[in-house]
Design an enzyme around this catalytic site. Structure first.
Site, PDB file in Angstrom:
ATOM      1  N   ASN A   1       0.940  -1.232  -0.048  1.00 61.07           N
ATOM      2  CA  ASN A   1       0.047  -0.089   0.081  1.00 61.07           C
ATOM      3  C   ASN A   1       0.961   1.310   0.150  1.00 61.07           C
ATOM      4  OD1 ASN A   1      -2.609   1.201   2.191  1.00 61.07           O
ATOM      5  ND2 ASN A   1      -2.366   1.615   0.101  1.00 61.07           N
TER       6      ASN A   1
ATOM      7  N   TYR B   1      -8.327  13.461  -0.720  1.00 64.46           N
ATOM      8  CA  TYR B   1      -8.212  12.524   0.481  1.00 64.46           C
ATOM      9  C   TYR B   1      -7.789  13.227   1.706  1.00 64.46           C
ATOM     10  CZ  TYR B   1      -5.702   9.177   3.020  1.00 64.46           C
ATOM     11  OH  TYR B   1      -5.256   8.344   4.105  1.00 64.46           O
TER      12      TYR B   1
ATOM     13  N   GLU C   1     -11.284   8.819   8.035  1.00 62.11           N
ATOM     14  CA  GLU C   1     -10.507   8.959   6.697  1.00 62.11           C
ATOM     15  C   GLU C   1     -11.279   8.870   5.636  1.00 62.11           C
ATOM     16  OE1 GLU C   1      -8.607   5.298   5.477  1.00 62.11           O
ATOM     17  OE2 GLU C   1      -6.842   6.414   4.730  1.00 62.11           O
TER      18      GLU C   1
ATOM     19  N   TYR D   1     -12.562   9.996   1.285  1.00 61.62           N
ATOM     20  CA  TYR D   1     -11.844   9.843   0.028  1.00 61.62           C
ATOM     21  C   TYR D   1     -13.156  10.283  -1.033  1.00 61.62           C
ATOM     22  CZ  TYR D   1      -8.435   6.077   0.851  1.00 61.62           C
ATOM     23  OH  TYR D   1      -7.600   5.431   1.329  1.00 61.62           O
TER      24      TYR D   1
ATOM     25  N   GLU E   1      -3.027   6.554  -4.941  1.00 57.95           N
ATOM     26  CA  GLU E   1      -2.986   5.497  -4.139  1.00 57.95           C
ATOM     27  C   GLU E   1      -2.757   4.414  -4.788  1.00 57.95           C
ATOM     28  OE1 GLU E   1      -5.512   5.034  -0.635  1.00 57.95           O
ATOM     29  OE2 GLU E   1      -4.792   3.113   0.058  1.00 57.95           O
TER      30      GLU E   1
END
Ligand SMILES: [Ca+2]
Length: 412
Positions: free
Chosen positions: A74, A114, A123, A125, A213
């Site tokens: 990641n 983000y 979090e 997005y 990402e």
């Protein structure tokens, strides 16, 4: 002859290269990094985060950056604005981003606006484009129109996952475009307004960054434009935001698992899929398999704009197993209150092998201060596969005092 020709051509090529570079910002990066680094440059915060793999990020002026990744688990590359978590986004202002990205993912990847908030830890997005998989899976709780584009809204929970506060459990908010885009405007404030109108509360603001990402993939991206505007204009409330309305029979939603998984997703380390091996209604149901813990099961998020604390709802779902003589199924509500994850039992039933047993509660009260609601079916013990069908959410009947007491006991 050939050499002489190249010599003549060289200045022309150099000029062309320079023009190409100058057209997209800078000729030389301010800095190229290959490992974790967080910092500030030219009024933008930048960050390269990864858990493993090969990454390169070149940082230019004006939030421009170029990145490449390979053999990663990641990795995130981002430039934007970071804050100290003392203000809400409303106190900061109405954020909009003008962006343009040459985005070339190979495998699983997202291009997103983000960031994070604290209290609650979220979090978020706003996904503009993606690689071979459109995140986060499942069926959205709502679909909104922002600046003429359709975005699906999702809320998911991450368990003991990396966050800005170390490994912990937190909510993820998603707005995912139905059609990919790699340039244009993101009306961030409008999306925030939509989330909050759907009961997805944002906390003290930490970050808004244009982010590339990658997840177990490789790829390349060059962010050519990342222009952030913060104004005191009031964001619009996007079409499609707001609470769900029950139909004339008082039903908010009925999932029959014939055409799709409806809004139900796997909870924990297991999977869900439509199956014609068993059905309470029609030709199919939702099969939950590959469970590793008894709390692994099937669940769906409930938008807090509709499912408000103190309000009464009726929940019903049928469950079936053909592995053991008897299995205890439970319908549970997971929620967050006072910054902690909590659970309330909605219904419980013992199901004999091959029997469709009903989990139902016509008078369930959403607990005080609850947000981040997840309704799910689990078993009391064991990890056998099971099926669910005909999941219905409707207007509730006012509970008797006795029921109110027993629910309060159940919560404790
Ligand atoms: Ca069915």
């Amino acid at each position: 002859m050939r050499k002489a020709f190249l010599k003549l051509l060289a200045p022309a090529i150099a000029l062309m290269l320079c023009l190409t570079c100058c057209a997209s910002g800078d000729s030389e990066p301010w800095k190229t990094i290959t490992d974790y680094e967080i910092g500030e440059y030219d009024g933008y915060s930048y960050e390269l985060w990864k858990d493993s793999g090969d990454t390169t990020m070149s940082i230019y002026e004006d939030g421009v950056f170029e990145c490449e990744w390979e053999n990663i688990n990641n990795a995130l590359f981002r430039t934007g604005r970071k804050y100290d978590c003392t203000q809400t986004w409303q106190e900061i202002g109405n954020i909009q981003i003008e962006y343009d990205v040459d985005y070339r993912p190979d495998g699983n990847s997202y291009l997103a606006l983000y960031g994070w908030t604290r209290e609650p830890l979220v979090e978020y997005y706003i996904v503009e484009s993606w690689g071979n998989w459109r995140p986060p899976g499942g069926v959205p709780t709502a679909t909104i129109t922002v600046d003429g584009a359709l975005y699906d809204i999702y809320e998911t929970t991450r368990y003991n996952a990396p966050s800005i506060d170390g490994n912990t459990t937190f909510q993820q908010y998603w707005a995912v475009r139905q059609e990919k885009s790699s340039s244009g405007t993101i009306k961030v404030g409008d999306v925030f307004t939509a989330w909050e109108s759907l009961g997805m509360k944002l906390g003290k603001f930490y970050e808004a960054s244009l982010t590339v990402e990658g997840y177990q993939s490789k790829g390349y991206a060059r962010v050519n434009k990342n222009e952030i505007t913060i104004s005191d204009s009031v964001p619009e409330i996007p079409k499609g935001a707001g609470p769900m309305e029950p139909d004339e029979n008082g039903v908010y939603e009925e999932a029959v698992f014939e055409q799709s998984e409806d809004s139900w997703q796997a909870r924990g380390d297991c999977s869900v899929e439509l199956s014609s091996a068993a059905a309470k209604s029609g030709d199919s149901s939702l099969l939950v398999k590959g469970r590793r813990e008894s709390w692994n099961g099937a669940g769906r998020s409930l938008a807090a704009s509709t499912f408000k604390p103190g309000e009464v709802f009726s929940f019903s779902v049928f469950a079936m197993q053909d592995s053991v003589d008897e299995e205890i199924f439970k319908l549970t509500l997971q929620y967050t209150a006072n910054g902690q994850t909590d659970y309330a039992g909605i219904a419980e039933v013992t199901a004999s092998r091959g029997e469709w047993a009903e989990l139902s509660n016509a008078s369930f009260v959403i607990p005080d201060g609850a947000s981040g609601l997840l309704l799910y079916v689990e078993t009391d013990s064991g990890t056998n596969s099971f099926y669910i069908d005909d999941a219905k959410i409707a207007v509730g009947e006012e509970p008797s005092e006795e029921q109110t007491d027993s629910q309060a006991e159940g919560d404790a």
